[in-house]
Design an enzyme around this catalytic site. Sequence first.
Site, mmCIF file in Angstrom:
data_model
loop_
_atom_site.group_PDB
_atom_site.id
_atom_site.type_symbol
_atom_site.label_atom_id
_atom_site.label_comp_id
_atom_site.label_asym_id
_atom_site.label_seq_id
_atom_site.Cartn_x
_atom_site.Cartn_y
_atom_site.Cartn_z
ATOM 1 N N PRO A 188 1.355 -2.255 -14.701
ATOM 2 C CA PRO A 188 1.215 -2.223 -13.832
ATOM 3 C C PRO A 188 2.465 -3.664 -12.766
ATOM 4 C CG PRO A 188 -0.867 -1.954 -14.236
ATOM 5 C CD PRO A 188 -0.411 -2.560 -15.335
ATOM 6 N N GLU A 189 3.167 -3.211 -12.244
ATOM 7 C CA GLU A 189 3.949 -3.630 -11.237
ATOM 8 C C GLU A 189 2.979 -3.992 -9.271
ATOM 9 O OE1 GLU A 189 8.046 -3.512 -12.250
ATOM 10 O OE2 GLU A 189 7.514 -2.246 -13.718
ATOM 11 N N LYS A 231 1.705 -9.407 -9.487
ATOM 12 C CA LYS A 231 0.721 -8.687 -10.259
ATOM 13 C C LYS A 231 -0.638 -8.776 -10.059
ATOM 14 C CE LYS A 231 5.125 -7.796 -12.789
ATOM 15 N NZ LYS A 231 5.628 -7.646 -14.409
ATOM 16 N N ARG A 238 -7.663 -5.531 -22.430
ATOM 17 C CA ARG A 238 -7.523 -6.208 -24.351
ATOM 18 C C ARG A 238 -6.517 -7.335 -23.894
ATOM 19 N NH1 ARG A 238 -11.356 -4.768 -27.379
ATOM 20 N NH2 ARG A 238 -11.930 -2.851 -26.295
ATOM 21 N N ARG A 282 13.016 -5.079 -24.136
ATOM 22 C CA ARG A 282 12.470 -4.059 -23.255
ATOM 23 C C ARG A 282 13.197 -3.231 -23.438
ATOM 24 N NH1 ARG A 282 9.437 -6.509 -18.907
ATOM 25 N NH2 ARG A 282 9.386 -9.000 -19.497
#
Length: 269
Positions: free
Chosen positions: A2-3, A58, A110, A259
């Site tokens: 999530p950004e 974030k 996690r 990435r």
Amino acid sequence: MPELPEMETYRKLLTEQLQGATITRVQIEREKSVNVAKDSFIRTVEGSRILSVTRRAKHLLFQLDNGFVLLLHLMLGGWMYLGNETDKPERTFQVILSFGDRSLYFIGLRLGYLHLLSPAEVEERLKPLGPEPLSPMLSESSFQARLKGKKGRLKTTLVDQKWIAGIGNCYSDEISYQAGLLPHRSMNELQGEEIRRLYLAIQSVLQEAIGYGGYMEHPLFLEDRLTGGYNDQCKVYDREGEPCLRCSHGIVKEELSSRKTFYCPNCQV
């Protein structure tokens, strides 16, 4: 992961749903997801009331009426669900905060965490972060000033949380596409109009993504029709091989600094 738009969507919806609500029960199924002893966390949080839900980059911050803050970072694969025993997802939960007959389930923590901190500890934790990209404080002129002497590639710079906070893998690609710039470009090569396009792209892409509820796949609650609406709006991200919406050339996927990166090699320069 999530950004900024996803966390801003969570902030908005959780504020509507939980501001002023009392936490009636705390369950911790994975102690590594919190930063203090399980009993201490439960003792401090149970019975407190959520005064507000705010966001920094974030992170989400649950401001409690006892002076403490719950600092949330979902990291990779983390998400939340607000519901009850009937409609909760069939998942493993790391932390559960209950509000009477409803509970906020934290899923996939996690790598993520929900830390109990004092305001001073929160300030210290978030101090390294760069400015918010949509803040009025980040004007076009101050953005240009931050670029002076900046090296490295466009993609890696956009996701550098110490430079500007909140942008990650998806939106760095969408911003680069909107600005018409290749993610491989060196920052010190960018000139005049390119810098202006980049600044405007950051503003427009993030604002649009927030308006559509970000790209999270999971709704926050049963009647949630906002979360995830940006999935269908992505121009390049996760569209490998599909035609570019500007020039019809195939979208390319590569790895850049480990990435995954999506771009159009024809109309991004």
